[in-house]
Design an enzyme around this catalytic site. Structure first.
Site, PDB file in Angstrom:
ATOM      1  CG  HIS A  75      -1.965   1.215   1.142  1.00 46.24           C
ATOM      2  ND1 HIS A  75      -3.405   0.944   1.047  1.00 46.24           N
ATOM      3  CD2 HIS A  75      -1.685   2.420   1.084  1.00 46.24           C
ATOM      4  CE1 HIS A  75      -3.900   1.875   1.235  1.00 46.24           C
ATOM      5  NE2 HIS A  75      -2.922   2.927   1.145  1.00 46.24           N
ATOM      6  CG  HIS A  77      -0.974   7.005  -1.619  1.00 44.06           C
ATOM      7  ND1 HIS A  77      -2.371   7.007  -2.145  1.00 44.06           N
ATOM      8  CD2 HIS A  77      -1.245   6.353  -0.485  1.00 44.06           C
ATOM      9  CE1 HIS A  77      -3.198   6.440  -1.628  1.00 44.06           C
ATOM     10  NE2 HIS A  77      -2.673   6.140  -0.167  1.00 44.06           N
ATOM     11  CD  GLN A  93      -6.790  11.102  -1.445  1.00 43.48           C
ATOM     12  OE1 GLN A  93      -5.864  10.748  -1.842  1.00 43.48           O
ATOM     13  NE2 GLN A  93      -7.696  10.785  -0.569  1.00 43.48           N
ATOM     14  CG  HIS A 139      -7.421   4.202   0.881  1.00 46.61           C
ATOM     15  ND1 HIS A 139      -6.892   3.883  -0.610  1.00 46.61           N
ATOM     16  CD2 HIS A 139      -6.583   4.958   1.345  1.00 46.61           C
ATOM     17  CE1 HIS A 139      -5.696   4.226  -0.521  1.00 46.61           C
ATOM     18  NE2 HIS A 139      -5.332   5.043   0.348  1.00 46.61           N
ATOM     19  CD  GLU A 182      -6.452   6.524   5.941  1.00 43.91           C
ATOM     20  OE1 GLU A 182      -6.846   6.562   4.794  1.00 43.91           O
ATOM     21  OE2 GLU A 182      -5.368   6.903   6.439  1.00 43.91           O
ATOM     22  CG  ASP A 221      -0.879   5.303   3.303  1.00 41.24           C
ATOM     23  OD1 ASP A 221      -1.126   5.382   2.262  1.00 41.24           O
ATOM     24  OD2 ASP A 221      -1.598   5.345   4.477  1.00 41.24           O
TER      25      ASP A 221
HETATM   26 FE   FE2 Z   1      -3.465   5.006   1.475  1.00 39.45          FE
END
Ligand code: FE2
Length: 425
Positions: free
Chosen positions: A57, A59, A152, A210, A213, A309
């Site tokens: 995971h 970005h 996102q 996701h 979270e 992440d």
């Molecule tokens: Fe993430």
């Protein structure tokens, strides 16, 4: 004459003094004493050889952008999303590739040879998708990159997201992503899970959302994700990333939920560095840790992989993409200090991570690709304790990164000697 032989290695399962024969990029044999001649020999003196680190995971579109256009003052997920939204229109393909390429170089140097990247598909230009697909090809000899189409700003909250997500999949993005807890209502979040799972089912793709979270114990999209996975027969093809709301949920409800996750063969991807940093921000004291229930999931037999992440982006200003830092944090946040538990966290950034990412070519057995990392440690516990030096990183049988063993020279009075922080036997 074979290409490479590694002699006198320790393995993560506790075996010691093992030889590994490698030829034409594959592992040929792993035995206590192999009679073979090789072009290259690495004599290890019981250093740990393991499958490489993997990061399930990450970005990559936002990495190494910390401070642009401003610092995240509150440290919250929501301010991070706001800052990223301001930065996206300013990005160029070259900038995205430069930052992502640098991150991949850091990753390879630290022995991580596979990364699953969530790419934001909010912007209609799909600039990041195209840039990272090009970069994947450029770096393919050295690192495996998987891409998740990640809306996102929400599938429904940002109306063009669905179209952009579908276009990204057409361009070569592998996996369907989502962010149900960021939709405007719980109902929209539920609906987004259903729509995203259906897209993946129709196209025969994996899902990695996701999911929840948040510190809100009422955020239960993982329940819908488990239900849809069952309904569509997508067992083993769905991952829930983060799952932090589970930290704050009622114990009785969690006992039901874990069974649903197990039945649907959903895998879990907590991100301990980010979860401990971002969750609990609105608590006073006691302040919640925010990481999902890793220990309980492992006890249930649910595969748990650990992600990094973020590295130096709007959500997290630290890091060097070291998966041993991730495992180290997981051990502490999850209070998983038993030897079996520490080993499970090592697996979370190696073998279980590879399983969750469906990387069948990675493994410590004959026939698997010779992708390996050699650490200045005797076992996984020592590797995590020291965030041990990666002595060699091997990709398809070739050494692609090398570091000198870490040693400090002390000059104490008359004596001058080295210390290496290894355990005394
Ligand atoms: Fe993430």
């Amino acid at each position: 004459m074979i290409d490479l032989i590694i002699r006198n290695a320790n393995l993560p399962d506790g075996k010691s003094g093992v030889d590994i024969a490698i030829d034409k990029g594959k592992i040929l044999e792993i035995e206590t004493q192999i009679e073979a001649e090789a072009h290259q020999t690495l004599n290890l003196d019981h250093w740990l050889v393991s499958t490489p680190f993997v990061d399930p995971h990450f970005h990559m579109d936002s990495t190494l952008s910390a401070g642009r256009p401003r610092i995240n003052q509150s440290g919250t997920l929501l301010e991070g999303i706001e800052i990223w939204g301001d930065l996206v229109p300013l990005l160029t393909a070259d900038d995205i590739k430069h930052r992502a390429r640098t991150l991949c170089h850091w990753s390879i140097a630290k022995g991580c040879l596979a990364i699953r990247c969530h790419i934001d598909v909010t912007d209609d230009s799909l600039l990041a998708v195209e840039a990272l697909i090009e970069l994947r090809e450029e770096l393919a000899p050295w690192i495996d990159l998987q891409f998740v189409a990640f809306p996102q700003n929400g599938l429904f909250r940002h109306p063009p997201a669905k179209e952009n997500l579908l276009r990204s999949l057409d361009l070569g993005v592998d996996i369907v992503g989502g962010i149900p807890h960021f939709e405007r209502t719980m109902a929209d979040g539920t609906e987004s899970v259903k729509v995203l799972c259906q897209i993946a089912a129709d196209r025969g793709l994996l899902v990695d959302l996701h999911c929840d979270e948040t510190d809100d114990p009422n955020s239960r999209h993982i329940e819908t994700l488990a239900c849809e996975t069952q309904r569509l027969g997508m067992h083993g093809r769905v991952a829930g990333s983060h799952l932090t709301s589970m930290h704050s949920m009622d114990n009785y409800y969690v006992s039901k939920l874990l069974t649903l996750i197990k039945e649907a063969e959903i895998t879990a991807i907590p991100n301990p560095l980010i979860n401990i940093t971002i969750q609990g921000r609105q608590d006073t004291y006691p302040k919640r840790r925010g990481m999902t229930r890793v220990k309980e999931m492992i006890d249930m037999g649910i595969p748990v992989a650990l992600g990094h992440d973020c590295v130096m982006d709007p959500w997290y200003g630290l890091g060097s993409h070291d998966m041993l830092e991730v495992a180290h944090m997981a051990v502490h946040v999850g209070q998983m200090t038993g030897v079996d538990e520490i080993n499970a966290m090592y697996a979370g950034v190696t073998t279980t991570g590879a399983e969750v990412m469906h990387l069948d070519h990675i493994g410590l057995k004959p026939g698997c690709d010779a992708d390996l990392v050699i650490l200045q440690a005797r076992d996984p516990v020592e590797a995590i304790r020291l965030r041990a030096t990666r002595l060699y990183v091997i990709r398809r049988g070739s050494v692609i990164a090398k570091s000198d063993p870490m040693q400090v020279n002390l000059m104490l009075g008359e004596s001058d000697f080295g210390v290496d922080f290894l355990a005394i036997n």
